[in-house]
Scaffold this active site. Structure first.
Site, PDB file in Angstrom:
ATOM      1  CB  ILE A  67      -0.979  -0.012   1.206  1.00 20.08           C
ATOM      2  CG1 ILE A  67      -2.047   1.087   1.051  1.00 20.08           C
ATOM      3  CG2 ILE A  67      -0.240   0.139   2.542  1.00 20.08           C
ATOM      4  CD1 ILE A  67      -3.214   0.947   2.004  1.00 20.08           C
ATOM      5  CB  THR A  68       3.988   2.206   1.705  1.00 21.63           C
ATOM      6  OG1 THR A  68       4.698   0.974   1.511  1.00 21.63           O
ATOM      7  CG2 THR A  68       3.320   2.197   3.064  1.00 21.63           C
ATOM      8  CG  ASP A  98       1.375   0.105  -9.207  1.00 18.05           C
ATOM      9  OD1 ASP A  98       1.844   1.191  -9.610  1.00 18.05           O
ATOM     10  OD2 ASP A  98       1.457  -0.956  -9.846  1.00 18.05           O
ATOM     11  CB  SER A 113       6.128  -8.110 -13.746  1.00 18.05           C
ATOM     12  OG  SER A 113       7.070  -7.414 -14.502  1.00 18.05           O
ATOM     13  CD  GLU A 157      12.096  -7.224 -16.240  1.00 22.78           C
ATOM     14  OE1 GLU A 157      11.507  -6.235 -16.726  1.00 22.78           O
ATOM     15  OE2 GLU A 157      13.291  -7.460 -16.402  1.00 22.78           O
ATOM     16  CD  GLN A 209      13.864  -6.229  -4.761  1.00 22.77           C
ATOM     17  OE1 GLN A 209      13.652  -5.026  -5.025  1.00 22.77           O
ATOM     18  NE2 GLN A 209      14.435  -7.037  -5.628  1.00 22.77           N
ATOM     19  CB  SER A 210       8.971  -3.905  -7.138  1.00 22.19           C
ATOM     20  OG  SER A 210       9.436  -2.606  -6.803  1.00 22.19           O
ATOM     21  CE1 TYR A 222       9.628  -7.643  -9.378  1.00 16.51           C
ATOM     22  CE2 TYR A 222       9.816  -7.743 -11.773  1.00 16.51           C
ATOM     23  CZ  TYR A 222       9.100  -7.378 -10.637  1.00 16.51           C
ATOM     24  OH  TYR A 222       7.870  -6.778 -10.767  1.00 16.51           O
TER      25      TYR A 222
HETATM   26  P1  NAP Z   1       6.933  -0.265  -5.361  1.00 10.63           P
HETATM   27  O1  NAP Z   1       6.629   1.185  -5.477  1.00 10.63           O
HETATM   28  O2  NAP Z   1       8.327  -0.744  -5.320  1.00 10.63           O
HETATM   29  O3  NAP Z   1       6.153  -0.806  -4.066  1.00 10.63           O
HETATM   30  C1  NAP Z   1       6.417  -2.058  -3.511  1.00 10.63           C
HETATM   31  C2  NAP Z   1       5.614  -2.198  -2.239  1.00 10.63           C
HETATM   32  O4  NAP Z   1       5.912  -3.473  -1.637  1.00 10.63           O
HETATM   33  C3  NAP Z   1       5.954  -1.130  -1.178  1.00 10.63           C
HETATM   34  O5  NAP Z   1       4.779  -0.776  -0.489  1.00 10.63           O
HETATM   35  C4  NAP Z   1       6.886  -1.890  -0.250  1.00 10.63           C
HETATM   36  O6  NAP Z   1       6.943  -1.391   1.064  1.00 10.63           O
HETATM   37  C5  NAP Z   1       6.219  -3.261  -0.274  1.00 10.63           C
HETATM   38  N1  NAP Z   1       7.107  -4.315   0.227  1.00 10.63           N
HETATM   39  C6  NAP Z   1       8.353  -4.594  -0.170  1.00 10.63           C
HETATM   40  N2  NAP Z   1       8.874  -5.605   0.539  1.00 10.63           N
HETATM   41  C7  NAP Z   1       7.902  -5.983   1.414  1.00 10.63           C
HETATM   42  C8  NAP Z   1       7.831  -6.953   2.436  1.00 10.63           C
HETATM   43  N3  NAP Z   1       8.860  -7.752   2.715  1.00 10.63           N
HETATM   44  N4  NAP Z   1       6.684  -7.069   3.144  1.00 10.63           N
HETATM   45  C9  NAP Z   1       5.629  -6.248   2.892  1.00 10.63           C
HETATM   46  N5  NAP Z   1       5.648  -5.296   1.945  1.00 10.63           N
HETATM   47  C10 NAP Z   1       6.773  -5.161   1.221  1.00 10.63           C
HETATM   48  O7  NAP Z   1       6.214  -1.060  -6.549  1.00 10.63           O
HETATM   49  P2  NAP Z   1       5.060  -0.581  -7.561  1.00 10.63           P
HETATM   50  O8  NAP Z   1       5.712   0.060  -8.735  1.00 10.63           O
HETATM   51  O9  NAP Z   1       4.005   0.113  -6.829  1.00 10.63           O
HETATM   52  O10 NAP Z   1       4.537  -1.997  -8.074  1.00 10.63           O
HETATM   53  C11 NAP Z   1       3.525  -2.695  -7.362  1.00 10.63           C
HETATM   54  C12 NAP Z   1       3.601  -4.183  -7.702  1.00 10.63           C
HETATM   55  O11 NAP Z   1       3.419  -4.364  -9.106  1.00 10.63           O
HETATM   56  C13 NAP Z   1       4.917  -4.856  -7.365  1.00 10.63           C
HETATM   57  O12 NAP Z   1       4.623  -6.176  -6.989  1.00 10.63           O
HETATM   58  C14 NAP Z   1       5.681  -4.848  -8.676  1.00 10.63           C
HETATM   59  O13 NAP Z   1       6.614  -5.900  -8.710  1.00 10.63           O
HETATM   60  C15 NAP Z   1       4.546  -5.053  -9.656  1.00 10.63           C
HETATM   61  N6  NAP Z   1       4.722  -4.482 -10.996  1.00 10.63           N
HETATM   62  C16 NAP Z   1       5.063  -3.168 -11.139  1.00 10.63           C
HETATM   63  C17 NAP Z   1       5.166  -2.624 -12.399  1.00 10.63           C
HETATM   64  C18 NAP Z   1       5.521  -1.178 -12.597  1.00 10.63           C
HETATM   65  O14 NAP Z   1       5.882  -0.808 -13.719  1.00 10.63           O
HETATM   66  N7  NAP Z   1       5.400  -0.332 -11.575  1.00 10.63           N
HETATM   67  C19 NAP Z   1       4.901  -3.427 -13.531  1.00 10.63           C
HETATM   68  C20 NAP Z   1       4.529  -4.746 -13.341  1.00 10.63           C
HETATM   69  C21 NAP Z   1       4.416  -5.268 -12.069  1.00 10.63           C
HETATM   70  P3  NAP Z   1       7.939  -0.164   1.454  1.00 10.63           P
HETATM   71  O15 NAP Z   1       7.247   1.097   1.015  1.00 10.63           O
HETATM   72  O16 NAP Z   1       8.060  -0.314   2.923  1.00 10.63           O
HETATM   73  O17 NAP Z   1       9.219  -0.391   0.702  1.00 10.63           O
HETATM   74  O1  G4F Z   2      13.083   1.440 -14.741  1.00  9.22           O
HETATM   75  P1  G4F Z   2      13.682   0.097 -14.675  1.00  9.22           P
HETATM   76  O2  G4F Z   2      14.518  -0.223 -13.496  1.00  9.22           O
HETATM   77  O3  G4F Z   2      12.448  -0.916 -14.822  1.00  9.22           O
HETATM   78  P2  G4F Z   2      12.367  -2.462 -15.224  1.00  9.22           P
HETATM   79  O4  G4F Z   2      13.640  -3.164 -15.009  1.00  9.22           O
HETATM   80  O5  G4F Z   2      11.788  -2.523 -16.601  1.00  9.22           O
HETATM   81  O6  G4F Z   2      11.312  -3.014 -14.154  1.00  9.22           O
HETATM   82  C1  G4F Z   2      10.137  -2.287 -13.848  1.00  9.22           C
HETATM   83  O7  G4F Z   2       9.098  -2.695 -14.723  1.00  9.22           O
HETATM   84  C2  G4F Z   2       8.710  -4.081 -14.585  1.00  9.22           C
HETATM   85  C3  G4F Z   2       7.598  -4.326 -15.620  1.00  9.22           C
HETATM   86  O8  G4F Z   2       8.164  -4.700 -16.843  1.00  9.22           O
HETATM   87  C4  G4F Z   2       8.227  -4.297 -13.179  1.00  9.22           C
HETATM   88  F1  G4F Z   2       7.798  -5.579 -13.037  1.00  9.22           F
HETATM   89  C5  G4F Z   2       9.343  -4.005 -12.197  1.00  9.22           C
HETATM   90  O9  G4F Z   2       8.847  -4.161 -10.864  1.00  9.22           O
HETATM   91  C6  G4F Z   2       9.785  -2.563 -12.386  1.00  9.22           C
HETATM   92  O10 G4F Z   2       8.720  -1.720 -12.000  1.00  9.22           O
HETATM   93  O11 G4F Z   2      14.548  -0.185 -15.968  1.00  9.22           O
HETATM   94  C7  G4F Z   2      14.031  -0.015 -17.277  1.00  9.22           C
HETATM   95  C8  G4F Z   2      15.154  -0.157 -18.280  1.00  9.22           C
HETATM   96  C9  G4F Z   2      16.001  -1.418 -18.072  1.00  9.22           C
HETATM   97  O12 G4F Z   2      16.247  -2.019 -19.312  1.00  9.22           O
HETATM   98  C10 G4F Z   2      17.311  -0.894 -17.493  1.00  9.22           C
HETATM   99  O13 G4F Z   2      18.463  -1.682 -17.797  1.00  9.22           O
HETATM  100  O14 G4F Z   2      16.054   0.944 -18.121  1.00  9.22           O
HETATM  101  C11 G4F Z   2      17.379   0.449 -18.160  1.00  9.22           C
HETATM  102  N1  G4F Z   2      18.257   1.415 -17.458  1.00  9.22           N
HETATM  103  C12 G4F Z   2      19.263   2.108 -18.031  1.00  9.22           C
HETATM  104  N2  G4F Z   2      19.889   2.864 -17.118  1.00  9.22           N
HETATM  105  C13 G4F Z   2      18.218   1.717 -16.153  1.00  9.22           C
HETATM  106  C14 G4F Z   2      19.254   2.628 -15.938  1.00  9.22           C
HETATM  107  N3  G4F Z   2      17.405   1.297 -15.147  1.00  9.22           N
HETATM  108  C15 G4F Z   2      17.611   1.814 -13.917  1.00  9.22           C
HETATM  109  N4  G4F Z   2      16.783   1.455 -12.906  1.00  9.22           N
HETATM  110  N5  G4F Z   2      18.628   2.716 -13.656  1.00  9.22           N
HETATM  111  C16 G4F Z   2      19.482   3.152 -14.633  1.00  9.22           C
HETATM  112  O15 G4F Z   2      20.396   3.938 -14.394  1.00  9.22           O
END
Ligand code: NAP
Ligand code: G4F
Length: 385
Positions: free
Chosen positions: A10-11, A14, A131, A133, A89-90, A154
């Site tokens: 929740i924190t 999303d 995801s 991913e 752990q995202s 991941y």
């Molecule tokens: P985020 O901002 O990294 O949030 C992750 C959340 O999980 C935070 O509230 C975090 O708490 C909590 N968390 C981490 N470790 C935990 C633990 N051990 N126990 C309980 N809670 C824990 O991620 P998001 O971008 O909102 O994404 C939400 C979900 O969608 C994730 O599962 C991610 O993998 C998935 N997802 C994201 C994307 C994207 O593009 N954003 C795409 C596909 C799937 P803290 O605030 O305390 O760290």
């Molecule tokens: O922003 P990123 O770290 O996102 P990534 O790896 O695509 O993962 C995110 O999206 C997933 C959905 O497809 C989620 F499931 C996951 O939880 C997360 O939200 O990296 C995006 C791209 C990668 O190819 C990375 O190698 O950007 C490239 N990149 C280049 N320079 C970088 C950097 N990524 C990060 N984080 N930091 C850099 O300096």
């Protein structure tokens, strides 16, 4: 009786938007938060009210995805109609440093929660944050039928969790759905994901607080959408007659380099690229605005740092969202250009600069009625700066 939802994560980005959406629909929302020695509720502080206040509908509970006892306790006592499992752990790059922890939280955390539902006998509907991913090396476009080819700890953890959800749906007749979401961003995006790292950097550069931006693989391509729209899909999936899995994205893909150029262009900076591989540099070719008196033509402002490379990379993600369109009537409403402007504006505002303004107007016009885009976290960070 209002519906009850339990939200893990929740924190996070999303979780905060989803909670606002659910509250706007009249839900009572319960969130799992983990203990930290510093405040980690900045993204939801603006919607939190003291539980003693009459009418409070948001309740926070201590817990952790590693602690199955508390998960059973919460599910049993709250008896939620819907569970949105977003906690993980995202961070993909971090998962290479902490593969075991990532497996424990991102993979097994899902099983612990599914088991908590099964053992408590509560008929909660379940949403799993799967995801794109997971597609990894599978060529684009990717949809619900594309075979997974995970390229990180991941992604492997998410694939495991995905299949556990399918197994609990089939084996125990649970209403459990996988939302296979492609990358979605916002001003609330974690600061170390690439889009936010870039939009924060441009604000810092304009403010004169940062001189250079170091990045990894700028050729990677992602299907980037706007997070507030994607949480609407999470809710929609749990309102259907039958549980199912859906791919959610925009259907368009851009490189990190494209994102960079758009960001810099928006604030009047044109980038010229020189060199190849790790010697590639982004240099200021022209400056068409007076936004930054500190920058001049010829300054090197982007460099490659191999520290940000991943042992295995996902090169190209692009969604095919035909199923979500047809079955749920969902379509993305925010374009890539609009997303860039929104994120840059909010990071400029955060650091105390006057934003260019187009992004903030776009946000207002799009009318996400459930959120007022009060990014309170950033106001707090600003106070600390
Ligand atoms: P985020 O901002 O990294 O949030 C992750 C959340 O999980 C935070 O509230 C975090 O708490 C909590 N968390 C981490 N470790 C935990 C633990 N051990 N126990 C309980 N809670 C824990 O991620 P998001 O971008 O909102 O994404 C939400 C979900 O969608 C994730 O599962 C991610 O993998 C998935 N997802 C994201 C994307 C994207 O593009 N954003 C795409 C596909 C799937 P803290 O605030 O305390 O760290
Ligand atoms: O922003 P990123 O770290 O996102 P990534 O790896 O695509 O993962 C995110 O999206 C997933 C959905 O497809 C989620 F499931 C996951 O939880 C997360 O939200 O990296 C995006 C791209 C990668 O190819 C990375 O190698 O950007 C490239 N990149 C280049 N320079 C970088 C950097 N990524 C990060 N984080 N930091 C850099 O300096």
């Amino acid at each position: 009786m209002s519906k009850k939802a339990l939200v893990t994560g929740i924190t996070g980005q999303d979780g905060s938007y989803l909670t606002e959406l659910l509250l706007s629909k009249g839900y009572e929302v319960h969130g799992l938060i983990r203990r930290a020695s510093t405040f980690n509720t900045g993204r939801i502080d603006h919607i939190y009210t003291d539980p003693h206040m009459p009418g409070t509908r948001l309740f926070l509970h201590n817990g952790d995805l590693s602690d199955s006892g508390q998960l059973v306790n919460l599910v049993y006592n709250i008896r939620p109609d819907e569970i949105y499992h977003l906690g993980a752990q995202s961070h993909v790059r971090v998962s290479f440093d902490m593969p075991e922890y990532t497996g424990d939280i991102t993979a097994l955390g899902t099983t612990r929660l599914l088991e908590a539902i099964r053992r408590s006998g509560i008929k909660s509907r379940f949403y799993q944050a799967s995801s794109s991913e997971m597609f990894g090396a599978a060529p684009p476009p990717q949809d619900e039928n594309t075979a997974f080819c995970p390229r990180s700890p991941y992604a492997a953890a998410k694939v495991y969790a995905y299949w556990m959800v399918v197994n609990y749906r089939e084996g125990y007749k649970m209403f459990a759905c996988n939302g296979v979401l492609f990358n979605h961003e916002s001003p609330r995006r974690g600061e170390t994901f690439v889009t936010r790292k870039i939009t924060r950097a441009i604000a810092n550069i304009l403010k004169g607080k940062q001189r250079k931006l170091y990045l990894g693989n700028i050729n990677a391509k992602r299907d980037w959408g706007f997070a507030p729209e994607y949480v609407e899909m999470m809710w929609l999936m749990l309102q259907q007659d039958e549980p199912d899995d859906y791919a959610v994205g925009t259907g368009e893909s851009r490189s990190v380099k494209d994102f960079l150029e758009k960001v810099f262009n928006y604030v009047g900076i044109e980038i010229e690229w020189r060199g190849e591989g790790i010697d590639r540099k982004g240099i200021v070719r022209s400056l068409s605005s007076a936004l930054n008196p500190a920058l001049k033509v010829g300054d090197v402002i982007i460099e490659i740092d191999p520290r940000y490379f991943r042992p295995t990379e996902v090169d190209f993600l692009q969604a095919d969202i035909s199923k979500a369109r047809q079955k749920l009537g969902w379509a993305p409403r925010t374009t890539f250009d609009e997303l860039v402007k929104i994120m840059v504006d909010y990071d400029m505002k955060l650091i105390g600069l006057d934003p260019v303004g187009e992004g903030i107007k776009i946000c207002e016009k799009k009318g996400f009625s459930y959120t007022n885009h009060d990014f309170s976290l950033y106001e707090k960070i600003r106070e600390r700066c």
